[in-house]
Write a protein that holds these residues in place. Structure first.
Motif, short mmCIF file in Angstrom:
data_model
loop_
_atom_site.label_atom_id
_atom_site.label_comp_id
_atom_site.label_asym_id
_atom_site.label_seq_id
_atom_site.Cartn_x
_atom_site.Cartn_y
_atom_site.Cartn_z
N ILE A 185 5.22 14.55 -2.67
CA ILE A 185 4.71 13.49 -3.49
C ILE A 185 3.97 12.61 -2.60
N TYR A 240 0.79 9.06 -2.84
CA TYR A 240 0.10 7.96 -3.44
C TYR A 240 -1.09 8.51 -4.32
N LEU A 250 0.09 10.24 -7.58
CA LEU A 250 0.45 9.35 -8.47
C LEU A 250 -0.76 8.60 -9.02
N ALA A 251 -1.47 8.43 -8.22
CA ALA A 251 -2.97 7.78 -8.82
C ALA A 251 -3.53 8.62 -9.65
N TYR A 297 -1.71 9.18 -13.21
CA TYR A 297 -1.90 7.71 -13.88
C TYR A 297 -3.41 7.67 -14.55
#
Lengths: 295, 295
Positions: free
Chosen positions: A158, A160, A163-164, A167
Protein backbone atom coordinates in the motif's frame (compact mmCIF):
# COMPACT_ATOMS: atom_id res chain seq x y z
CA UNK A 1 -26.02 -17.63 25.98
CA UNK A 2 -22.32 -18.46 26.45
CA UNK A 3 -20.69 -21.06 24.22
CA UNK A 4 -20.24 -24.64 25.43
CA UNK A 5 -16.88 -26.34 25.37
CA UNK A 6 -16.81 -29.85 23.88
CA UNK A 7 -14.88 -31.85 26.45
CA UNK A 8 -15.84 -35.52 26.08
CA UNK A 9 -15.58 -38.00 23.20
CA UNK A 10 -19.36 -38.49 23.34
CA UNK A 11 -20.05 -34.76 23.04
CA UNK A 12 -17.70 -34.45 20.06
CA UNK A 13 -19.22 -37.49 18.37
CA UNK A 14 -22.76 -36.18 18.87
CA UNK A 15 -21.64 -32.83 17.45
CA UNK A 16 -19.95 -34.33 14.38
CA UNK A 17 -22.99 -36.51 13.62
CA UNK A 18 -25.12 -33.41 13.07
CA UNK A 19 -23.13 -32.20 10.04
CA UNK A 20 -22.15 -33.29 6.53
CA UNK A 21 -20.46 -30.06 5.45
CA UNK A 22 -17.74 -28.21 7.34
CA UNK A 23 -16.69 -24.71 6.31
CA UNK A 24 -13.26 -23.89 7.71
CA UNK A 25 -11.64 -20.59 8.29
CA UNK A 26 -7.89 -21.18 7.77
CA UNK A 27 -5.63 -18.58 9.42
CA UNK A 28 -5.97 -19.08 13.16
CA UNK A 29 -7.75 -22.44 12.74
CA UNK A 30 -5.50 -24.60 10.56
CA UNK A 31 -2.35 -22.51 10.73
CA UNK A 32 -1.04 -19.24 12.01
CA UNK A 33 1.13 -17.37 9.51
CA UNK A 34 3.29 -20.12 8.01
CA UNK A 35 3.10 -22.36 11.04
CA UNK A 36 0.74 -25.35 10.87
CA UNK A 37 -1.22 -25.85 14.09
CA UNK A 38 -0.91 -29.24 15.88
CA UNK A 39 -2.37 -32.38 14.29
CA UNK A 40 -4.34 -30.49 11.65
CA UNK A 41 -3.65 -33.02 8.91
CA UNK A 42 -4.79 -35.89 11.17
CA UNK A 43 -7.96 -33.98 12.10
CA UNK A 44 -8.91 -33.21 8.50
CA UNK A 45 -8.12 -36.79 7.48
CA UNK A 46 -10.36 -38.01 10.28
CA UNK A 47 -13.23 -35.78 9.09
CA UNK A 48 -12.77 -36.97 5.51
CA UNK A 49 -12.83 -40.57 6.78
CA UNK A 50 -16.26 -39.77 8.25
CA UNK A 51 -17.33 -38.65 4.71
CA UNK A 52 -17.62 -35.01 5.73
CA UNK A 53 -17.39 -32.49 2.89
CA UNK A 54 -14.78 -29.79 3.61
CA UNK A 55 -14.61 -26.22 2.32
CA UNK A 56 -11.74 -23.88 3.16
CA UNK A 57 -13.32 -20.43 3.36
CA UNK A 58 -10.78 -17.68 3.74
CA UNK A 59 -10.84 -13.91 3.81
CA UNK A 60 -7.16 -13.92 2.80
CA UNK A 61 -7.25 -12.00 -0.47
CA UNK A 62 -3.54 -12.21 -1.23
CA UNK A 63 -3.78 -15.72 -2.65
CA UNK A 64 -5.83 -17.06 -5.52
CA UNK A 65 -7.49 -20.44 -5.09
CA UNK A 66 -4.64 -21.95 -7.08
CA UNK A 67 -1.98 -20.53 -4.75
CA UNK A 68 -4.05 -21.59 -1.78
CA UNK A 69 -3.85 -25.17 -2.98
CA UNK A 70 -0.06 -24.80 -3.08
CA UNK A 71 -0.08 -23.42 0.45
CA UNK A 72 -2.33 -26.24 1.71
CA UNK A 73 -0.22 -28.83 -0.02
CA UNK A 74 3.08 -27.34 1.24
CA UNK A 75 1.67 -27.79 4.74
CA UNK A 76 0.77 -31.38 3.96
CA UNK A 77 -2.99 -30.79 3.59
CA UNK A 78 -4.34 -32.43 0.43
CA UNK A 79 -7.18 -30.40 -1.13
CA UNK A 80 -8.92 -29.82 -4.45
CA UNK A 81 -9.35 -26.36 -5.97
CA UNK A 82 -13.11 -26.70 -5.50
CA UNK A 83 -12.59 -27.06 -1.78
CA UNK A 84 -11.14 -23.53 -1.57
CA UNK A 85 -13.27 -20.41 -1.42
CA UNK A 86 -11.31 -17.18 -0.95
CA UNK A 87 -12.47 -13.58 -0.76
CA UNK A 88 -10.61 -12.74 -3.99
CA UNK A 89 -12.53 -15.43 -5.82
CA UNK A 90 -15.74 -14.27 -4.19
CA UNK A 91 -15.03 -10.69 -5.39
CA UNK A 92 -14.15 -11.80 -8.92
CA UNK A 93 -17.41 -13.77 -9.17
CA UNK A 94 -19.38 -10.82 -7.80
CA UNK A 95 -17.89 -8.45 -10.38
CA UNK A 96 -18.24 -10.74 -13.39
CA UNK A 97 -21.54 -12.45 -12.59
CA UNK A 98 -23.53 -10.15 -10.28
CA UNK A 99 -22.34 -6.70 -11.38
CA UNK A 100 -21.78 -7.98 -14.95
CA UNK A 101 -19.11 -5.32 -15.45
CA UNK A 102 -19.22 -4.18 -19.10
CA UNK A 103 -16.20 -5.12 -21.25
CA UNK A 104 -15.17 -1.47 -21.67
CA UNK A 105 -14.88 -1.02 -17.91
CA UNK A 106 -12.13 -2.18 -15.59
CA UNK A 107 -11.38 -2.68 -11.91
CA UNK A 108 -8.85 -0.58 -10.00
CA UNK A 109 -7.23 -2.95 -7.51
CA UNK A 110 -5.60 -2.14 -4.20
CA UNK A 111 -4.32 -5.58 -3.36
CA UNK A 112 -1.90 -8.34 -4.13
CA UNK A 113 -1.47 -11.10 -6.68
CA UNK A 114 -4.40 -13.27 -5.59
CA UNK A 115 -6.97 -10.66 -6.55
CA UNK A 116 -5.45 -10.01 -9.97
CA UNK A 117 -5.24 -13.74 -10.73
CA UNK A 118 -8.88 -14.39 -9.83
CA UNK A 119 -10.04 -11.38 -11.87
CA UNK A 120 -8.11 -12.67 -14.87
CA UNK A 121 -9.69 -16.12 -14.50
CA UNK A 122 -13.10 -14.43 -14.70
CA UNK A 123 -11.93 -12.32 -17.69
CA UNK A 124 -12.26 -9.07 -15.81
CA UNK A 125 -9.91 -6.24 -16.84
CA UNK A 126 -7.98 -4.60 -14.01
CA UNK A 127 -5.35 -1.94 -13.33
CA UNK A 128 -3.37 -0.95 -10.24
CA UNK A 129 -2.70 -3.90 -7.95
CA UNK A 130 0.72 -5.45 -8.26
CA UNK A 131 1.54 -3.22 -11.24
CA UNK A 132 1.06 -0.10 -9.18
CA UNK A 133 3.94 -1.07 -6.88
CA UNK A 134 6.46 -0.11 -9.52
CA UNK A 135 4.59 2.92 -10.84
CA UNK A 136 5.99 6.42 -10.74
CA UNK A 137 5.00 7.88 -7.39
CA UNK A 138 5.40 11.42 -8.69
CA UNK A 139 3.10 11.05 -11.70
CA UNK A 140 -0.12 13.03 -11.63
CA UNK A 141 -3.20 11.33 -10.26
CA UNK A 142 -5.80 11.61 -12.97
CA UNK A 143 -9.24 10.19 -13.33
CA UNK A 144 -9.68 7.21 -15.66
CA UNK A 145 -13.24 6.87 -16.90
CA UNK A 146 -12.68 3.21 -17.74
CA UNK A 147 -12.52 2.44 -14.02
CA UNK A 148 -15.96 1.22 -12.95
CA UNK A 149 -15.02 -0.60 -9.75
CA UNK A 150 -12.52 0.03 -6.96
CA UNK A 151 -11.70 -3.27 -5.22
CA UNK A 152 -9.66 -3.18 -2.02
CA UNK A 153 -7.97 -6.14 -0.37
CA UNK A 154 -4.94 -6.61 1.82
CA UNK A 155 -2.01 -4.83 0.17
CA UNK A 156 1.36 -4.95 1.88
CA UNK A 157 2.58 -2.66 -0.89
CA UNK A 158 0.00 0.00 0.00
CA UNK A 159 1.21 3.52 -0.72
CA UNK A 160 -0.03 7.08 -0.94
CA UNK A 161 -0.46 7.05 -4.68
CA UNK A 162 -2.73 4.01 -4.63
CA UNK A 163 -4.95 5.66 -2.02
CA UNK A 164 -4.99 8.91 -4.01
CA UNK A 165 -5.96 7.08 -7.21
CA UNK A 166 -8.69 5.04 -5.54
CA UNK A 167 -10.02 8.23 -3.94
CA UNK A 168 -10.04 10.00 -7.30
CA UNK A 169 -12.09 7.25 -8.92
CA UNK A 170 -14.50 6.90 -5.99
CA UNK A 171 -15.43 10.55 -6.27
CA UNK A 172 -17.53 9.44 -9.24
CA UNK A 173 -20.72 8.08 -7.66
CA UNK A 174 -21.19 5.42 -10.32
CA UNK A 175 -17.90 3.76 -9.42
CA UNK A 176 -18.66 0.70 -7.28
CA UNK A 177 -16.71 0.40 -4.02
CA UNK A 178 -15.88 -3.21 -3.10
CA UNK A 179 -13.67 -4.86 -0.49
CA UNK A 180 -12.53 -8.47 -0.51
CA UNK A 181 -13.14 -8.29 3.25
CA UNK A 182 -13.06 -5.71 6.00
CA UNK A 183 -11.03 -7.47 8.71
CA UNK A 184 -9.14 -4.76 10.57
CA UNK A 185 -6.25 -7.14 11.31
CA UNK A 186 -5.12 -10.69 10.63
CA UNK A 187 -3.08 -13.05 12.79
CA UNK A 188 0.54 -13.50 11.64
CA UNK A 189 3.32 -15.45 13.29
CA UNK A 190 4.65 -12.40 15.13
CA UNK A 191 1.21 -11.07 16.15
CA UNK A 192 -1.67 -9.19 14.58
CA UNK A 193 -0.96 -7.22 11.41
CA UNK A 194 -3.08 -4.64 9.54
CA UNK A 195 -5.80 -6.35 7.48
CA UNK A 196 -7.71 -5.59 4.30
CA UNK A 197 -10.24 -3.45 6.17
CA UNK A 198 -7.43 -1.13 7.21
CA UNK A 199 -6.69 -0.50 3.51
CA UNK A 200 -10.29 0.55 2.77
CA UNK A 201 -10.70 2.51 6.05
CA UNK A 202 -8.97 5.67 4.72
CA UNK A 203 -11.11 5.55 1.58
CA UNK A 204 -14.26 5.29 3.67
CA UNK A 205 -13.02 8.19 5.77
CA UNK A 206 -12.40 10.31 2.67
CA UNK A 207 -15.53 9.46 0.71
CA UNK A 208 -18.08 8.69 3.43
CA UNK A 209 -18.79 5.51 1.47
CA UNK A 210 -18.82 1.97 2.87
CA UNK A 211 -17.50 -0.80 0.60
CA UNK A 212 -19.58 -3.87 -0.17
CA UNK A 213 -17.55 -6.66 1.40
CA UNK A 214 -17.22 -9.99 -0.41
CA UNK A 215 -15.67 -11.79 2.55
CA UNK A 216 -16.91 -13.11 5.86
CA UNK A 217 -19.12 -12.10 7.61
CA UNK A 218 -20.80 -10.56 4.54
CA UNK A 219 -23.61 -12.73 3.26
CA UNK A 220 -22.51 -11.87 -0.28
CA UNK A 221 -19.87 -14.53 0.27
CA UNK A 222 -22.44 -17.02 1.58
CA UNK A 223 -24.59 -16.41 -1.51
CA UNK A 224 -21.60 -17.12 -3.72
CA UNK A 225 -20.90 -20.37 -1.84
CA UNK A 226 -24.54 -21.43 -2.14
CA UNK A 227 -24.40 -20.71 -5.84
CA UNK A 228 -21.45 -23.08 -6.20
CA UNK A 229 -22.36 -25.96 -3.86
CA UNK A 230 -25.48 -27.98 -3.19
CA UNK A 231 -25.76 -28.47 0.54
CA UNK A 232 -28.29 -28.59 3.36
CA UNK A 233 -27.61 -25.52 5.50
CA UNK A 234 -28.93 -27.31 8.58
CA UNK A 235 -26.23 -29.91 8.17
CA UNK A 236 -23.44 -27.36 7.63
CA UNK A 237 -21.12 -26.01 10.31
CA UNK A 238 -18.81 -23.00 10.24
CA UNK A 239 -15.49 -23.42 12.05
CA UNK A 240 -13.48 -20.34 12.96
CA UNK A 241 -11.44 -18.33 15.45
CA UNK A 242 -13.16 -14.96 15.07
CA UNK A 243 -16.58 -14.08 16.40
CA UNK A 244 -16.96 -11.00 14.25
CA UNK A 245 -16.15 -12.70 10.98
CA UNK A 246 -16.42 -16.50 11.10
CA UNK A 247 -19.05 -17.09 13.75
CA UNK A 248 -21.29 -14.23 12.60
CA UNK A 249 -20.90 -15.46 9.03
CA UNK A 250 -22.21 -18.91 9.96
CA UNK A 251 -25.00 -17.71 12.21
CA UNK A 252 -26.30 -14.93 9.96
CA UNK A 253 -26.09 -17.36 7.07
CA UNK A 254 -28.42 -19.74 8.93
CA UNK A 255 -26.00 -22.66 9.13
CA UNK A 256 -26.89 -25.53 11.47
CA UNK A 257 -23.92 -24.93 13.77
CA UNK A 258 -20.78 -22.96 14.57
CA UNK A 259 -17.56 -24.17 16.17
CA UNK A 260 -15.04 -21.76 17.69
CA UNK A 261 -11.34 -22.50 18.31
CA UNK A 262 -8.90 -20.63 20.54
CA UNK A 263 -5.83 -20.84 18.29
CA UNK A 264 -6.52 -17.50 16.60
CA UNK A 265 -7.76 -14.05 17.49
CA UNK A 266 -10.60 -14.58 20.00
CA UNK A 267 -10.02 -15.47 23.64
CA UNK A 268 -12.04 -17.90 25.77
CA UNK A 269 -13.75 -15.10 27.72
CA UNK A 270 -15.19 -13.80 24.46
CA UNK A 271 -16.73 -17.21 23.72
CA UNK A 272 -18.10 -17.30 27.26
CA UNK A 273 -19.77 -13.86 27.09
CA UNK A 274 -23.38 -13.78 28.27
CA UNK A 275 -24.40 -11.45 25.45
CA UNK A 276 -23.67 -10.96 21.79
CA UNK A 277 -22.56 -13.47 19.19
CA UNK A 278 -20.71 -16.56 20.46
CA UNK A 279 -20.07 -19.90 18.74
CA UNK A 280 -22.52 -22.66 19.60
CA UNK A 281 -19.62 -24.82 20.83
CA UNK A 282 -15.87 -24.37 21.08
CA UNK A 283 -12.56 -26.19 21.50
CA UNK A 284 -9.07 -25.11 22.55
CA UNK A 285 -7.67 -26.44 19.27
CA UNK A 286 -9.26 -28.01 16.21
CA UNK A 287 -7.37 -31.25 16.83
CA UNK A 288 -9.34 -31.74 20.06
CA UNK A 289 -11.98 -33.21 17.70
CA UNK A 290 -9.68 -36.24 17.61
CA UNK A 291 -10.78 -37.27 21.11
CA UNK A 292 -13.87 -38.71 19.39
CA UNK A 293 -11.55 -41.14 17.64
CA UNK A 294 -9.69 -42.38 20.68
CA UNK A 295 -11.21 -45.04 22.80
CA UNK B 1 -28.51 31.09 9.96
CA UNK B 2 -26.88 31.22 6.51
CA UNK B 3 -23.67 33.16 6.04
CA UNK B 4 -23.73 36.70 4.62
CA UNK B 5 -21.63 37.67 1.64
CA UNK B 6 -19.67 40.91 2.00
CA UNK B 7 -20.44 42.75 -1.22
CA UNK B 8 -19.89 46.47 -0.62
CA UNK B 9 -16.86 48.54 0.40
CA UNK B 10 -18.81 49.78 3.44
CA UNK B 11 -19.65 46.26 4.61
CA UNK B 12 -16.02 45.16 4.28
CA UNK B 13 -14.74 48.24 6.12
CA UNK B 14 -17.23 47.72 8.95
CA UNK B 15 -16.15 44.09 9.15
CA UNK B 16 -12.42 44.90 9.25
CA UNK B 17 -12.90 47.53 11.93
CA UNK B 18 -14.14 44.88 14.36
CA UNK B 19 -10.83 42.97 14.46
CA UNK B 20 -7.18 43.47 15.38
CA UNK B 21 -6.05 39.86 14.91
CA UNK B 22 -6.62 37.72 11.83
CA UNK B 23 -5.93 33.99 11.90
CA UNK B 24 -5.49 32.66 8.36
CA UNK B 25 -5.80 29.18 7.08
CA UNK B 26 -3.34 28.96 4.15
CA UNK B 27 -4.08 26.16 1.66
CA UNK B 28 -7.30 27.13 -0.10
CA UNK B 29 -7.18 30.70 1.22
CA UNK B 30 -3.78 32.13 0.26
CA UNK B 31 -2.73 29.47 -2.21
CA UNK B 32 -3.78 26.18 -3.65
CA UNK B 33 -0.94 23.66 -3.89
CA UNK B 34 1.95 25.75 -5.21
CA UNK B 35 -0.24 28.28 -6.94
CA UNK B 36 -0.72 31.65 -5.20
CA UNK B 37 -4.31 32.88 -5.35
CA UNK B 38 -4.98 36.31 -6.94
CA UNK B 39 -3.78 39.48 -5.22
CA UNK B 40 -2.94 37.75 -1.95
CA UNK B 41 0.20 39.79 -1.34
CA UNK B 42 -1.72 43.04 -1.92
CA UNK B 43 -4.47 41.92 0.43
CA UNK B 44 -2.11 40.97 3.26
CA UNK B 45 -0.14 44.19 2.74
CA UNK B 46 -3.40 46.11 2.98
CA UNK B 47 -4.29 44.40 6.27
CA UNK B 48 -0.84 45.08 7.67
CA UNK B 49 -1.21 48.74 6.64
CA UNK B 50 -4.35 48.80 8.82
CA UNK B 51 -2.15 47.54 11.73
CA UNK B 52 -3.87 44.17 11.83
CA UNK B 53 -1.86 41.35 13.43
CA UNK B 54 -1.68 38.27 11.18
CA UNK B 55 -1.22 34.62 12.12
CA UNK B 56 -0.91 31.86 9.53
CA UNK B 57 -2.56 28.85 11.13
CA UNK B 58 -2.13 25.70 9.10
CA UNK B 59 -2.97 22.04 9.54
CA UNK B 60 -0.23 21.22 7.02
CA UNK B 61 2.07 19.02 9.05
CA UNK B 62 4.64 18.39 6.33
CA UNK B 63 6.40 21.71 6.89
CA UNK B 64 8.02 23.11 10.01
CA UNK B 65 7.48 26.78 10.78
CA UNK B 66 10.90 27.47 9.31
CA UNK B 67 10.04 25.81 5.98
CA UNK B 68 6.69 27.57 6.00
CA UNK B 69 8.49 30.89 6.09
CA UNK B 70 10.45 29.78 3.00
CA UNK B 71 7.21 28.82 1.28
CA UNK B 72 5.56 32.14 2.16
CA UNK B 73 8.61 34.06 1.04
CA UNK B 74 8.94 32.10 -2.23
CA UNK B 75 5.36 33.16 -2.97
CA UNK B 76 6.27 36.78 -2.20
CA UNK B 77 4.55 36.91 1.20
CA UNK B 78 6.83 38.43 3.83
CA UNK B 79 6.29 36.86 7.28
CA UNK B 80 8.08 36.28 10.58
CA UNK B 81 8.44 32.82 12.14
CA UNK B 82 6.18 33.95 15.01
CA UNK B 83 3.40 34.60 12.53
CA UNK B 84 3.27 30.90 11.60
CA UNK B 85 1.44 28.30 13.65
CA UNK B 86 1.42 24.79 12.13
CA UNK B 87 -0.04 21.54 13.39
CA UNK B 88 3.45 20.00 13.67
CA UNK B 89 4.53 22.81 15.95
CA UNK B 90 1.29 22.49 17.88
CA UNK B 91 1.94 18.74 18.32
CA UNK B 92 5.57 19.26 19.37
CA UNK B 93 4.49 21.80 22.01
CA UNK B 94 1.76 19.45 23.26
CA UNK B 95 4.22 16.57 23.65
CA UNK B 96 7.00 18.54 25.31
CA UNK B 97 4.98 20.95 27.44
CA UNK B 98 1.58 19.35 28.13
CA UNK B 99 2.42 15.63 28.09
CA UNK B 100 5.95 16.37 29.40
CA UNK B 101 7.20 13.20 27.73
CA UNK B 102 9.98 11.71 29.91
CA UNK B 103 13.49 11.80 28.44
CA UNK B 104 13.66 7.98 28.20
CA UNK B 105 10.56 7.91 25.98
CA UNK B 106 10.27 8.75 22.31
CA UNK B 107 7.67 9.48 19.64
CA UNK B 108 6.97 7.14 16.74
CA UNK B 109 6.18 9.40 13.79
CA UNK B 110 4.08 8.65 10.74
CA UNK B 111 4.71 11.84 8.85
CA UNK B 112 7.15 13.98 6.92
CA UNK B 113 10.05 16.31 7.64
CA UNK B 114 8.07 19.12 9.27
CA UNK B 115 7.04 16.98 12.21
CA UNK B 116 10.55 15.68 12.84
CA UNK B 117 12.01 19.18 12.67
CA UNK B 118 9.55 20.63 15.16
CA UNK B 119 10.05 17.70 17.55
CA UNK B 120 13.80 18.26 17.42
CA UNK B 121 13.37 21.97 18.16
CA UNK B 122 11.46 20.96 21.29
CA UNK B 123 14.15 18.37 22.17
CA UNK B 124 11.74 15.46 21.78
CA UNK B 125 13.25 12.12 20.67
CA UNK B 126 11.56 10.47 17.73
CA UNK B 127 11.80 7.42 15.46
CA UNK B 128 10.03 6.40 12.26
CA UNK B 129 9.06 9.40 10.14
CA UNK B 130 11.34 10.19 7.27
CA UNK B 131 13.82 7.53 8.42
CA UNK B 132 11.24 4.80 8.05
CA UNK B 133 10.98 5.45 4.31
CA UNK B 134 14.27 3.72 3.73
CA UNK B 135 13.81 0.99 6.32
CA UNK B 136 13.77 -2.69 5.49
CA UNK B 137 10.16 -3.54 4.65
CA UNK B 138 10.75 -7.21 5.42
CA UNK B 139 12.16 -6.73 8.92
CA UNK B 140 10.08 -8.02 11.81
CA UNK B 141 7.70 -5.61 13.45
CA UNK B 142 8.59 -5.67 17.12
CA UNK B 143 7.42 -3.64 20.05
CA UNK B 144 9.73 -0.90 21.33
CA UNK B 145 9.01 0.00 24.94
CA UNK B 146 10.71 3.37 24.52
CA UNK B 147 7.84 4.49 22.31
CA UNK B 148 5.43 6.47 24.48
CA UNK B 149 3.60 8.40 21.76
CA UNK B 150 2.41 7.61 18.24
CA UNK B 151 2.03 10.85 16.27
CA UNK B 152 0.38 10.72 12.85
CA UNK B 153 0.46 13.44 10.23
CA UNK B 154 0.27 13.55 6.47
CA UNK B 155 2.78 11.05 5.09
CA UNK B 156 3.11 10.69 1.34
CA UNK B 157 5.61 7.92 2.06
CA UNK B 158 3.01 5.93 4.03
CA UNK B 159 3.53 2.18 3.81
CA UNK B 160 2.38 -1.07 5.34
CA UNK B 161 5.29 -1.37 7.72
CA UNK B 162 4.69 2.06 9.24
CA UNK B 163 1.05 1.16 9.88
CA UNK B 164 2.04 -2.21 11.35
CA UNK B 165 4.58 -0.59 13.67
CA UNK B 166 2.19 2.12 14.85
CA UNK B 167 -0.45 -0.53 15.45
CA UNK B 168 1.99 -2.65 17.46
CA UNK B 169 2.85 0.28 19.75
CA UNK B 170 -0.75 1.42 20.14
CA UNK B 171 -1.73 -1.99 21.47
CA UNK B 172 -0.10 -0.80 24.70
CA UNK B 173 -2.79 1.32 26.36
CA UNK B 174 -0.28 3.71 27.90
CA UNK B 175 0.99 4.77 24.47
CA UNK B 176 -0.59 8.14 23.63
CA UNK B 177 -2.25 8.40 20.21
CA UNK B 178 -1.89 11.86 18.64
CA UNK B 179 -2.60 13.31 15.21
CA UNK B 180 -1.30 16.60 13.86
CA UNK B 181 -4.78 16.96 12.37
CA UNK B 182 -7.54 14.73 11.12
CA UNK B 183 -8.44 16.33 7.77
CA UNK B 184 -9.56 13.53 5.49
CA UNK B 185 -8.22 15.35 2.41
CA UNK B 186 -6.38 18.51 1.45
CA UNK B 187 -6.67 20.65 -1.68
CA UNK B 188 -3.78 20.23 -4.13
CA UNK B 189 -3.32 21.75 -7.55
CA UNK B 190 -4.80 18.73 -9.32
CA UNK B 191 -7.67 18.23 -6.87
CA UNK B 192 -8.21 16.80 -3.40
CA UNK B 193 -5.59 14.38 -2.07
CA UNK B 194 -5.63 12.10 0.98
CA UNK B 195 -4.96 14.08 4.17
CA UNK B 196 -3.43 13.36 7.57
CA UNK B 197 -6.71 11.97 8.91
CA UNK B 198 -6.59 9.28 6.26
CA UNK B 199 -3.25 8.10 7.69
CA UNK B 200 -4.68 7.72 11.21
CA UNK B 201 -8.02 6.26 10.02
CA UNK B 202 -6.66 2.68 9.62
CA UNK B 203 -5.09 2.88 13.09
CA UNK B 204 -8.40 4.00 14.59
CA UNK B 205 -10.09 1.16 12.72
CA UNK B 206 -7.60 -1.37 14.10
CA UNK B 207 -7.40 -0.14 17.69
CA UNK B 208 -10.82 1.40 18.27
CA UNK B 209 -8.92 4.44 19.56
CA UNK B 210 -9.39 8.05 18.46
CA UNK B 211 -6.29 10.24 18.27
CA UNK B 212 -6.10 13.55 20.08
CA UNK B 213 -5.82 16.04 17.24
CA UNK B 214 -3.49 19.03 17.58
CA UNK B 215 -4.80 20.78 14.48
CA UNK B 216 -7.96 22.68 13.58
CA UNK B 217 -10.73 22.33 14.64
CA UNK B 218 -9.32 20.83 17.84
CA UNK B 219 -9.27 23.36 20.64
CA UNK B 220 -5.90 21.93 21.73
CA UNK B 221 -4.48 24.06 18.94
CA UNK B 222 -6.41 27.14 20.10
CA UNK B 223 -5.04 26.63 23.63
CA UNK B 224 -1.52 26.50 22.22
CA UNK B 225 -2.11 29.73 20.27
CA UNK B 226 -3.51 31.46 23.35
CA UNK B 227 -0.46 30.33 25.31
CA UNK B 228 1.79 32.02 22.76
CA UNK B 229 -0.05 35.26 21.95
CA UNK B 230 -1.78 37.91 23.97
CA UNK B 231 -4.97 38.86 22.15
CA UNK B 232 -8.59 39.78 22.74
CA UNK B 233 -10.64 36.88 21.36
CA UNK B 234 -13.55 39.23 20.63
CA UNK B 235 -11.31 41.17 18.29
CA UNK B 236 -9.94 38.07 16.55
CA UNK B 237 -11.28 36.57 13.32
CA UNK B 238 -10.62 33.18 11.75
CA UNK B 239 -10.37 33.11 7.95
CA UNK B 240 -10.70 29.80 6.14
CA UNK B 241 -12.15 27.73 3.32
CA UNK B 242 -13.37 24.74 5.33
CA UNK B 243 -16.40 24.72 7.58
CA UNK B 244 -15.39 21.56 9.39
CA UNK B 245 -11.91 22.70 10.28
CA UNK B 246 -11.40 26.47 10.03
CA UNK B 247 -14.84 27.85 10.74
CA UNK B 248 -15.59 25.38 13.54
CA UNK B 249 -12.16 26.13 14.99
CA UNK B 250 -12.92 29.84 15.20
CA UNK B 251 -16.46 29.46 16.46
CA UNK B 252 -15.80 26.78 19.07
CA UNK B 253 -12.79 28.79 20.17
CA UNK B 254 -15.05 31.76 20.86
CA UNK B 255 -13.41 34.17 18.39
CA UNK B 256 -15.28 37.39 17.57
CA UNK B 257 -15.79 36.46 13.91
CA UNK B 258 -15.26 34.00 11.08
CA UNK B 259 -14.73 34.71 7.39
CA UNK B 260 -15.17 32.01 4.74
CA UNK B 261 -13.67 32.08 1.24
CA UNK B 262 -14.66 30.02 -1.79
CA UNK B 263 -11.17 29.35 -3.17
CA UNK B 264 -10.75 26.06 -1.32
CA UNK B 265 -12.82 23.04 -0.39
CA UNK B 266 -16.26 24.40 0.58
CA UNK B 267 -18.83 25.54 -1.94
CA UNK B 268 -21.17 28.53 -1.67
CA UNK B 269 -24.22 26.35 -0.98
CA UNK B 270 -22.48 25.01 2.12
CA UNK B 271 -21.98 28.57 3.43
CA UNK B 272 -25.63 29.31 2.66
CA UNK B 273 -27.01 26.28 4.53
CA UNK B 274 -29.86 27.05 6.93
CA UNK B 275 -28.50 24.68 9.55
CA UNK B 276 -25.15 23.67 10.99
CA UNK B 277 -21.90 25.61 11.16
CA UNK B 278 -21.40 28.39 8.58
CA UNK B 279 -18.99 31.33 8.59
CA UNK B 280 -20.41 34.61 9.87
CA UNK B 281 -19.53 36.27 6.55
CA UNK B 282 -17.92 35.09 3.32
CA UNK B 283 -16.23 36.25 0.12
CA UNK B 284 -15.53 34.63 -3.24
CA UNK B 285 -11.83 35.27 -2.79
CA UNK B 286 -9.77 36.80 0.01
CA UNK B 287 -8.68 39.64 -2.28
CA UNK B 288 -12.28 40.85 -2.41
CA UNK B 289 -11.38 42.56 0.89
CA UNK B 290 -9.52 45.04 -1.34
CA UNK B 291 -12.80 46.65 -2.42
CA UNK B 292 -12.64 48.48 0.94
CA UNK B 293 -9.48 50.18 -0.32
CA UNK B 294 -10.73 51.32 -3.70
CA UNK B 295 -12.55 54.56 -4.01
Amino acid sequence: MPSTKLTTPAAVRQFLDRFDFFLFDCDGVLWRGDHLLPQIVETLTYLRSLKKQLLFVTNNSTKSRASYISKLSSLGIPAEIDEVFGSSYSAAIYISRILSLPADKKVFVIGEKGICEELEKENVRWCGGVEEDIEDMQADVEDDLEVGVVLVGLDRGINYRKLARAYRYLQREEVVFLATNIDSTFPAKGGLMPGAGSMSAPLSYMTGRTPVSLGKPSQEMMKAIEGRFQFDKNRACMVGDRINTDIRFGQEGGLGGTLGVLTGVCKEEEFLAEEGVVPEVYLDRLCDLLIAKEE
